[in-house]
Design a protein around this motif. Structure first.
Motif, mmCIF file in Angstrom:
data_model
loop_
_atom_site.group_PDB
_atom_site.id
_atom_site.type_symbol
_atom_site.label_atom_id
_atom_site.label_comp_id
_atom_site.label_asym_id
_atom_site.label_seq_id
_atom_site.Cartn_x
_atom_site.Cartn_y
_atom_site.Cartn_z
ATOM 1 N N GLY A 188 1.364 -7.141 7.937
ATOM 2 C CA GLY A 188 2.725 -6.443 8.363
ATOM 3 C C GLY A 188 2.838 -4.831 8.134
ATOM 4 N N ASN A 189 4.104 -4.536 8.049
ATOM 5 C CA ASN A 189 4.366 -3.279 7.418
ATOM 6 C C ASN A 189 3.790 -2.976 6.255
ATOM 7 N N THR A 242 9.340 -0.001 1.470
ATOM 8 C CA THR A 242 8.629 -0.378 2.813
ATOM 9 C C THR A 242 8.475 0.752 3.747
ATOM 10 N N ASN A 275 -0.894 -3.284 2.545
ATOM 11 C CA ASN A 275 -0.428 -4.747 2.351
ATOM 12 C C ASN A 275 -1.406 -5.687 3.564
ATOM 13 N N ILE A 327 4.222 3.063 -3.043
ATOM 14 C CA ILE A 327 4.333 2.663 -4.489
ATOM 15 C C ILE A 327 4.435 4.231 -5.054
ATOM 16 N N ARG A 363 3.407 0.299 9.692
ATOM 17 C CA ARG A 363 2.084 -0.354 9.554
ATOM 18 C C ARG A 363 0.941 0.410 9.397
ATOM 19 N N THR A 414 9.070 0.900 -5.309
ATOM 20 C CA THR A 414 8.410 0.812 -4.426
ATOM 21 C C THR A 414 9.384 0.523 -3.206
ATOM 22 N N ASP A 422 0.212 1.533 0.393
ATOM 23 C CA ASP A 422 -0.404 0.252 0.328
ATOM 24 C C ASP A 422 -0.214 -0.309 1.808
ATOM 25 N N SER A 456 3.580 -0.703 1.961
ATOM 26 C CA SER A 456 4.471 -0.155 1.222
ATOM 27 C C SER A 456 4.267 1.085 0.718
#
Lengths: 351, 630
Positions: A321-322, A339, A317, A326, A342, A337, A315, A324
């Motif tokens: 920012g960075n 992190t 996002n 899932i 990017r 999930t 994802d 994720s």
């Protein structure tokens, strides 16, 4: 006795850590070759912050920026593809370079520069071949696409550029031939590796992107607004032996091969509604098992972890920012999930 | 001589001369020692807020530079600078690039399509004075002034005779700037014509971090040429009327420095034409002002992408000094915007009504209130009131202490690109909306030969409906998603001391900014609670000036803390500190003729630094400037 026990334990540990590489030489696995997932993070447009994260199963978290940590300099590019061959990883940047690193520790061993918009790479015949869109023309078309040939697989100047159909993406080597899928002109080019020239081209239904193997069968993935096409390629004479058409609209070129002939494909309604989903498709008959196996937005990459039978969905996002990751089980339920970096866009599982 | 005695209302200020240059009588009139073209008094209805003024003396060390360098090196402000001579956008009090209004001689010059100004194409060669209004001021200035406003002005004097000024700057990396200015004025008429051309190969060495062994290379694609001319004309039509006309054309032709790791060879041409006509009529307690203007912008990217906007302005206002304790200003502004952008065409009409009131309940207390309603294409922007006050609570022979407070609502209407960009533009966007409050303490002290001024401000701001562009598949589209709380502190100290023939002065600035994002843009976004990207929490600046007869010198340094690259605050750009040093010499000859020469070393310590990630800035560099005034 104690010493002997320690020695035995050490030997046992060493054996566990050793695997065979394709050349048959036994080398210990590096820290990024086991116990985790290499996550390709494309980076944000104009920011050149592509990188690789390493998700560690034991820690249940991802180590960011492993290229920069290993080499004390940023990757400084947008990461388009990550290809492994014979102990090396090729980090293909669509900003004009390929970095070659050791697969085990990500230490740099070389680079290819002077590229334009590189998309993928493959090592065959002891040479490195890189698909590249070439520079854009004034209308952002790619009429000067090419395959860059590099004689040294650890990186070197480009020896030659083989002109190919516009916007080459995936590559596959078979029987001393290189297959090139060109998405803009919807062609499959066949390059004779003895002469490094295109011997012929085939028309492809849909926009072709990547090759994959299921069992011993070679497929070329293609899609258009209404359908996904799995073109099976006869490896001996390089022809399309059959095409499985999947009635799945709004598919992207992001897919992952699961078990039991299932393929997970990211679909997106695009702007303005912008609903993303993962569709589950049966490769053997082209039926759509579930067009919305998992729903969301910002889906930017997908992978399948065989050992856990889990689907990994990247994802972005919103590139704020960075991104994720899932993790979803085969029932379509979210497991967890975590992190990534990017614009996460792909996975390489290192069990 | 009668015309030299201008009767004007207290509406008028003399910003170019400083307060010491005029004598004010308590009545409705004032008498000028030097006559010049008047502009609106920016401070008059801005009680409780700080206006920072940069004049000729402050700009003299930046001959040939863009405004970027002045603000970056001499103020507490931070500009997101993509490289030397490249795009530079200002952030004030932790807001985004478009959250500050920029004016030239009273005309708003933020691009209506981009919603911001590129400070690298605002050369100091065309600017005589900069007023920086720190803090939210939408009620005073209209859209965009969420974090503050920047006013650029030209100076036009009467009764000065003929004057010719020739200047040149030679510097590192192939820099050569030239300027020529001629002015003539008598008691009734004044003209000033100037032309400039600035060129830099901009091929400074940088460390190429994208390559193995990070070699030092020359910047391959950074050449910049900028040129323009400016014409000022002013007439004292009668003792009650004054007319000022100014025309400024600037064009910049830039190769765009690629981010490290990319091999792009982009180029950009910017052409900007600004013209204004200002008519003032003084009548007893009233001052009438009518202003008309045009701002034409053209931005061409890589030859094919042509973006043009035309703005037409008409405004009128009445400023009335009711008595010694009360004054008011009421006005309107009409704006017509036409845009022919790369992917769309758009028109927009804006109108705005405003009223300001100033009351002095006691000689030591000033209160101001401002109201503004802005309407764009039938959409009502948030009604913006503001209040402020200055209380001079201590006044002794050598010390003055005052307390200020202000509260304001401000807004920014969505830009044309936000609403109409094809594809992705979102016509349903709401204006960005902010509330802010601030308190300040100001001290002026003279002790032991030191003249000290200190100013401390604490502020807090809430910005809602903040627009961000998000990917929607392959297309990016803007939405009113973000909400941000900004809080911070601004401290400024000026110390001056004369020791015999030596005149020393020191300016120190510390800015602390927290701009904390309150929202996540998607389910897995981790932006909430983090500092906004490229918003340094700290900036410290110190400049020491010395002057002795014809010689003067400066030593200046500023330090900027780390800047996060994205809203999750995971990746940051290292803090940097720069030291600049310079020497000047002024030689007078033939009574009134002057020769000014200066030598500067920028980045004296040769620090490798990036203001934005992977966008290198030059190491140590030199420049020599010379100006002859005849």
């Amino acid at each position: 006795m104690k010493k002997f026990t320690s020695l035995l334990l050490s030997l046992w540990a060493a054996i566990l850590l050793i695997s065979c590489n394709p050349d048959g030489n036994e080398v210990p696995l590096g820290e990024f070759e086991k116990g985790g997932i290499l996550i390709m993070n494309e980076g944000a447009f104009g920011a050149n912050d592509g990188e690789v994260s390493f998700y560690e199963f034991a820690q249940e978290s991802a180590r960011p920026n492993i290229f920069e940590a290993a080499n004390n300099r940023p990757f400084a590019g947008l990461l388009q593809d990550l290809v492994e061959h014979n102990g090396h990883i090729y980090l293909v940047a669509n900003t004009g370079k390929v970095e070659v690193v050791n697969a085990g520790d990500f230490k740099s061993v070389g680079a290819v520069e002077g590229l334009d918009i590189s998309r993928s790479a493959i090592v065959t015949n002891n040479k490195l071949y890189i698909s590249d869109w070439g520079p854009y023309d004034a209308n952002f078309n790619s009429p000067d696409s090419y395959i860059a040939v590099v004689e040294n697989v650890k990186g070197d100047p480009i020896a030659t550029k083989i002109p190919v159909e516009s916007r080459p993406e995936g590559l596959f080597a078979v029987n001393n031939q290189l297959l090139v899928a060109s998405s803009a002109t919807r062609k499959l080019s066949v390059i004779n590796l003895n002469q490094d020239t295109v011997s012929r081209t085939l028309d492809i239904t849909g926009r072709p992107s990547f090759f994959f193997e299921s069992g011993n069968n070679l497929f070329l993935y293609a899609h258009d607004a209404s359908n996904v096409y799995f073109h099976e390629i006869n490896k001996s004479n390089i022809t399309i032996s059959r095409t499985i058409t999947v009635n799945l609209s709004r598919a992207t070129s992001n897919f992952a091969l699961g078990t039991d002939n299932s393929i997970y494909i990211i679909t997106s309604t695009g702007w303005p509604d912008y609903n993303d989903a993962v569709a589950k498709v049966n490769l053997s008959n082209g039926s759509v098992s579930n067009p919305e196996f998992f729903k969301g937005s910002g889906f930017y990459g997908i992978g399948y972890r065989n050992s856990a039978r889990e689907i990994y969905i990247a994802d972005n996002n919103g590139f704020q920012g960075n991104g994720s990751v899932i993790v979803v089980n085969e029932s379509g339920q979210e497991v967890k999930t975590f992190t990534a970096g990017r614009g996460p866009s792909g996975f390489k599982f290192r069990e | 001589m009668k015309k030299a005695l201008i009767i004007a209302s207290l509406w008028i200020s003399f910003p170019l001369l400083g307060k010491a240059d005029f004598r004010m009588h308590l009545g409705d009139t004032l008498e000028l020692n030097v006559v010049e073209v008047k502009g609106p008094d920016l401070e008059k209805y801005a009680a409780g807020q700080q206006l920072l003024r940069l004049q000729e003396k402050d700009l003299q060390d930046f001959r040939g530079d863009a405004l970027t360098e002045v603000l970056q090196r001499r103020t507490g402000l931070f500009l997101r600078q993509h490289g030397p001579g490249m795009l530079a956008s200002l952030t004030m009090r932790g807001t985004s690039a478009g959250h500050n209004a920029v004016f030239w001689n009273g005309l708003p010059i933020n691009s209506p399509s981009l919603g911001q100004a590129d400070f690298s194409i605002l050369p100091t060669a065309a600017i005589d004075q900069v007023d920086i209004h720190l803090g939210s001021s939408g009620a005073l200035y209209g859209t965009d002034a969420i974090g503050g406003a920047v006013h650029l002005g030209t100076r036009q004097l009467f009764n000065q005779g003929h004057r010719l000024e020739v200047g040149s700057v030679l510097g590192s990396f192939g820099r050569w700037d030239r300027s020529l200015a001629y002015s003539y004025s008598n008691q009734a008429f004044s003209t000033k014509t100037r032309a400039y051309r600035q060129h830099s190969r901009n091929d400074f060495p940088f460390r190429n971090l994208s390559r193995i062994n990070t070699p030092i290379e020359r910047m391959p694609n950074g050449e910049v040429t900028q040129q323009g001319f400016l014409q000022d004309l002013a007439w004292n039509i009668s003792i009650r009327q004054q007319l000022h006309v100014a025309i400024w054309y600037n064009e910049a032709d830039r190769q765009i420095i690629p981010i490290i790791g990319s091999n792009t060879q982009d180029q950009q041409q910017d052409r900007n034409l600004r013209a204004m006509l200002d008519y003032l009529h003084f009548e007893g307690k009233n001052t009438w002002n009518v202003k008309a203007g045009i701002v034409f912008d053209e931005l061409i990217f890589n030859i094919a992408a042509v973006n043009k906007t035309q703005q037409y302005f008409l405004s009128g206002e009445l400023d009335r000094n009711w008595n010694d304790r009360q004054s008011s200003r009421t006005g309107f502004r009409l704006t017509q915007i036409d845009g022919q952008l790369d992917t769309y065409e758009a028109q927009e009409q804006r109108w705005e009504l405003y009223h300001s009131q100033k009351i002095l309940p006691s000689p030591h207390l000033t209160l101001t209130a401002n109201l503004r309603q802005f309407v764009y294409d039938g959409n009502w922007a948030p009604f913006t009131p503001s209040i402020g006050g200055d209380w001079n609570f201590l006044r002794t022979a050598n010390q003055k202490l005052s307390l200020g407070f202000a509260a304001a609502r401000s807004f920014k209407v969505p830009t044309l690109n936000d609403r109409f960009w094809n594809p992705g533009g979102n016509p349903d966007l709401l204006p960005e909306d902010s509330y802010s409050s601030e308190i300040s303490l100001q001290q002026e002290l003279t002790t032991n030969g030191f003249a000290i001024k200190q100013h401390l401000t604490l502020y807090r701001m809430w910005v809602d409906n903040w627009i961000i562009w998000l990917p929607r598949g392959n297309i990016w589209s803007p939405e009113n998603i973000r909400s941000v709380i900004n809080s911070g502190l601004e401290y400024r100290a000026q110390v001056e001391k004369k020791m015999g023939a030596n005149h020393w002065s020191f300016t120190g600035i510390y800015n602390w900014v927290q701009a904390i994002n309150q929202t996540n843009s998607s389910a897995n976004d981790q932006s909430k609670g983090n500092q906004l990207p490229y918003t340094p929490e700290h900036k410290v600046m110190g400049t020491l000036d010395w002057q002795r007869n014809s010689w003067s010198a400066f030593l200046s340094s500023h330090w900027v803390s780390e800047r996060f690259v994205a809203t999750d605050n995971q990746l940051s750009v290292a803090p940097y500190e720069l030291v600049d040093i310079g020497f000047r010499y002024q030689f007078n000859f033939l009574n009134t003729k002057k020769l000014n020469a200066g030598f500067h070393i920028n980045n004296l310590l040769d620090k490798e630094y990036h203001i934005m990630r992977l966008r290198p800035m030059p190491g140590r560099n030199y420049q020599f400037n010379c100006t002859i005034t005849l």
